[in-house]
Design a protein around this motif. Sequence first.
Motif, PDB file in Angstrom:
ATOM      1  N   GLY A  75       0.787  -1.234   0.000  1.00 34.92           N
ATOM      2  CA  GLY A  75       0.000   0.000   0.000  1.00 34.92           C
ATOM      3  C   GLY A  75       0.821   1.286   0.000  1.00 34.92           C
ATOM      4  O   GLY A  75       0.251   2.378  -0.096  1.00 34.92           O
ATOM      5  N   VAL A  76       2.132   1.197   0.116  1.00 40.07           N
ATOM      6  CA  VAL A  76       2.948   2.424   0.074  1.00 40.07           C
ATOM      7  C   VAL A  76       3.307   2.683  -1.397  1.00 40.07           C
ATOM      8  O   VAL A  76       3.914   1.823  -2.044  1.00 40.07           O
ATOM      9  N   PRO A  77       2.898   3.853  -1.933  1.00 39.51           N
ATOM     10  CA  PRO A  77       3.142   4.098  -3.361  1.00 39.51           C
ATOM     11  C   PRO A  77       4.621   4.057  -3.724  1.00 39.51           C
ATOM     12  O   PRO A  77       5.466   4.554  -2.972  1.00 39.51           O
ATOM     13  N   ILE A  78       4.900   3.449  -4.865  1.00 34.74           N
ATOM     14  CA  ILE A  78       6.288   3.337  -5.352  1.00 34.74           C
ATOM     15  C   ILE A  78       6.936   4.715  -5.461  1.00 34.74           C
ATOM     16  O   ILE A  78       8.103   4.900  -5.132  1.00 34.74           O
ATOM     17  N   ASN A  79       6.143   5.715  -5.905  1.00 36.65           N
ATOM     18  CA  ASN A  79       6.772   7.038  -6.078  1.00 36.65           C
ATOM     19  C   ASN A  79       7.201   7.639  -4.732  1.00 36.65           C
ATOM     20  O   ASN A  79       8.170   8.382  -4.652  1.00 36.65           O
ATOM     21  N   LEU A  80       6.515   7.261  -3.646  1.00 31.36           N
ATOM     22  CA  LEU A  80       6.939   7.748  -2.324  1.00 31.36           C
ATOM     23  C   LEU A  80       8.258   7.068  -1.911  1.00 31.36           C
ATOM     24  O   LEU A  80       9.140   7.700  -1.318  1.00 31.36           O
ATOM     25  N   LEU A  81       8.393   5.795  -2.268  1.00 32.54           N
ATOM     26  CA  LEU A  81       9.660   5.089  -1.980  1.00 32.54           C
ATOM     27  C   LEU A  81      10.801   5.725  -2.775  1.00 32.54           C
ATOM     28  O   LEU A  81      11.892   5.949  -2.249  1.00 32.54           O
ATOM     29  N   ASP A  82      10.512   6.060  -4.039  1.00 29.16           N
ATOM     30  CA  ASP A  82      11.549   6.707  -4.868  1.00 29.16           C
ATOM     31  C   ASP A  82      11.909   8.077  -4.295  1.00 29.16           C
ATOM     32  O   ASP A  82      13.070   8.459  -4.238  1.00 29.16           O
ATOM     33  N   MET A 164       4.391   4.982   6.748  1.00 28.64           N
ATOM     34  CA  MET A 164       5.082   3.922   7.496  1.00 28.64           C
ATOM     35  C   MET A 164       4.362   3.605   8.809  1.00 28.64           C
ATOM     36  O   MET A 164       4.293   2.455   9.232  1.00 28.64           O
ATOM     37  N   ASN A 165       3.837   4.654   9.461  1.00 25.39           N
ATOM     38  CA  ASN A 165       3.116   4.423  10.716  1.00 25.39           C
ATOM     39  C   ASN A 165       1.937   3.474  10.467  1.00 25.39           C
ATOM     40  O   ASN A 165       1.706   2.526  11.231  1.00 25.39           O
ATOM     41  N   LYS A 166       1.229   3.745   9.380  1.00 28.46           N
ATOM     42  CA  LYS A 166       0.063   2.920   9.045  1.00 28.46           C
ATOM     43  C   LYS A 166       0.486   1.472   8.753  1.00 28.46           C
ATOM     44  O   LYS A 166      -0.095   0.519   9.276  1.00 28.46           O
ATOM     45  N   LEU A 167       1.522   1.351   7.924  1.00 30.18           N
ATOM     46  CA  LEU A 167       1.980   0.003   7.542  1.00 30.18           C
ATOM     47  C   LEU A 167       2.551  -0.742   8.754  1.00 30.18           C
ATOM     48  O   LEU A 167       2.255  -1.927   8.962  1.00 30.18           O
ATOM     49  N   PRO A 257      12.013  -5.415  -6.436  1.00 29.00           N
ATOM     50  CA  PRO A 257      11.423  -4.125  -6.825  1.00 29.00           C
ATOM     51  C   PRO A 257      10.101  -3.849  -6.095  1.00 29.00           C
ATOM     52  O   PRO A 257       9.189  -4.675  -6.126  1.00 29.00           O
ATOM     53  N   GLY A 258      10.039  -2.719  -5.434  1.00 27.76           N
ATOM     54  CA  GLY A 258       8.808  -2.293  -4.757  1.00 27.76           C
ATOM     55  C   GLY A 258       8.556  -2.952  -3.414  1.00 27.76           C
ATOM     56  O   GLY A 258       7.625  -2.582  -2.702  1.00 27.76           O
ATOM     57  N   ALA A 259       9.376  -3.941  -3.045  1.00 29.69           N
ATOM     58  CA  ALA A 259       9.127  -4.639  -1.777  1.00 29.69           C
ATOM     59  C   ALA A 259       9.760  -3.891  -0.610  1.00 29.69           C
ATOM     60  O   ALA A 259      10.707  -3.117  -0.782  1.00 29.69           O
ATOM     61  N   LEU A 260       9.224  -4.111   0.577  1.00 30.97           N
ATOM     62  CA  LEU A 260       9.820  -3.557   1.802  1.00 30.97           C
ATOM     63  C   LEU A 260      10.236  -4.717   2.693  1.00 30.97           C
ATOM     64  O   LEU A 260       9.535  -5.741   2.762  1.00 30.97           O
ATOM     65  N   VAL A 261      11.368  -4.553   3.373  1.00 30.06           N
ATOM     66  CA  VAL A 261      11.866  -5.604   4.266  1.00 30.06           C
ATOM     67  C   VAL A 261      11.322  -5.325   5.676  1.00 30.06           C
ATOM     68  O   VAL A 261      11.273  -4.174   6.100  1.00 30.06           O
ATOM     69  N   VAL A 262      10.922  -6.377   6.374  1.00 28.62           N
ATOM     70  CA  VAL A 262      10.422  -6.212   7.750  1.00 28.62           C
ATOM     71  C   VAL A 262      11.286  -7.043   8.698  1.00 28.62           C
ATOM     72  O   VAL A 262      11.460  -8.247   8.490  1.00 28.62           O
TER      73      VAL A 262
END
Length: 365
Positions: A75-82, A164-167, A257-262
Motif C-alpha cells: 500500500g505504500v506508493p512506489i513514487n513515495l519510496l523513490d 510507514m506508521n500505518k503500515l 522491486p517495490g518490496a519492503l523488508v520487515v
Amino acid sequence: MPSIALTDAHKFLDLNSVKELPDTHAWTSQLDSGGGCDGPDPEGVPVIDLNDGAAQELIGYACKTWGVFQVVNHGVPINLLDEIEQTGRSLFSLPMHQKMKAARAADGVSGYGVARISSFFPKLMWSEGFTITASPADHARLLWPHDHRHNQFCNTVDEYQKAMNKLAGRLMWLMLGSLGVSSDDVKWASLKEDGTQEGCAALQLNSYPACPDPDRAMGLAAHTDSTILTVLHQSNTSGLQVLREGARRWTTVPPHPGALVVHVGDLMHILSNGSYPSVLHRAVVNRTRHRLSVAYLYGPPTNVKISPISKLVDHSHPQMYRPITWTEYLGTKAKHFDKALTSVRLCAPRTGFVDSNDHSSVRVG
Ligand SMILES: C=C1C[C@]23C[C@@]1(O)CC[C@H]2[C@@]12CCC[C@@](C)(C(=O)O1)[C@H]2[C@@H]3C(=O)O
Ligand SMILES: O=C(O)CCC(=O)C(=O)O
Ligand SMILES: [Fe+2]
C-alpha cells in the motif's frame, strides 16, 4: 575498546572521496566473510503478498523461522519510496561542513553521524546515517538554510512517516494476530481515532558509499533492532544480510522491486515471550555502487511497560523477560549492546532456542 583513538576527523571523513581504505575502517579480523560468508539459501527470505488471504499465517511462519521477510502489495506508493530515496541521496550529497551543521549531539538521538553502535567496535563503519525522531523541520533548516529544498525534504519525510506508521501498525497486528493475540490483549496498541497507530518511531537514513576495498570494510555491523519491528526500504543495490536462527551463514536479502523488508525487533521478541526472535542483521558494501537504505524503526509509546503478553505465558511457557519501557530498553542497548536482551531476561531460554543477541558461535562484528 577502540584500538586507536578515533577522532572527529576519522568519524567525519568524506567517504565518497577516499581512494584507499584507511586503517581506521579496515575490519580484517572482525569481518567473518570466511566463516559466515553469504551464500545462496535454497529457501530464501520469504516474500509475502499482503493481499494474500494467508498473509497472517505466512508472516507468523516467517517471524518464527527467519525473523525477517519482505512484503509486496503493502500500500505504500512506489513514487513515495523513490522520493524518500532521492531525498536521502540529496541529503548525503551535501558537503560535509553542511551535514555537520545538523550533527547528532554526543548525548542526542537525532541528526547526522556515524552509526551509534560504533563505540562497541574497534573500527569505523563504511557508512553515514541521519536519524529523525520527530518533525524533520529543524534539521531541514540547518541543512538547507537558503533554498526551497528544505520544504521538499519536510514534505517527503512527513508523508513517508505517515505511510510507514500505518503500515507498521498493520504489520504489528498481523504478527500479533498470528500468535492469537487481539487488541483486547494489548491495550496500548489500539488504533487512534484518525486511523493512525499509537506508537513511536525513528526514521533512519543510511548511506553506504562505494568502497575501494569492500571485503575489508563493514557498512553496518551485525545488530538487532531495539524495536517492535522495522520496515526497511533498500535501494536496488544489495547489501543487507541476515543470520537465520541457528544458521552459520549470512543470507543476503535481495532487493525486490517495490518490496519492503520487515525485521522482527527486540521488543517483539519480548512481547512474544521469545516465540518471534529478533533478527541479527548487517549491511555490507560494494566497490562500485552507492547504496542507500531507509529504516522506519517502530516501537510502542515510549513510557509504556513492555512485557510478554500474558496470553502467551503459562506453566510450560514461563515469563522470559521483565517489563521494560522502550526508553529504558534503548538505554540498556546503549550500555550492553548485544547483551541487552539477555540483561532483561528472567529465566533460561527454552531448549533449542537462543536470544538472537546470544549467538555465541557468530561474531557480531
Ligand atoms: C529508536 C532507535 C533505534 C536505534 C536507536 C534509536 O534511538 C535511533 C536509531 C536506531 C538505530 C538505527 C541503526 C541501527 C541501530 C542499532 C543504531 O545504532 O541506531 C538502531 C538503534 C536500535 O535499534 O537500537
Ligand atoms: O542498510 C541496511 O540494509 C540495514 C540498515 C539497518 O539495519 C538499520 O538501519 O537498522
Ligand atoms: Fe537494523
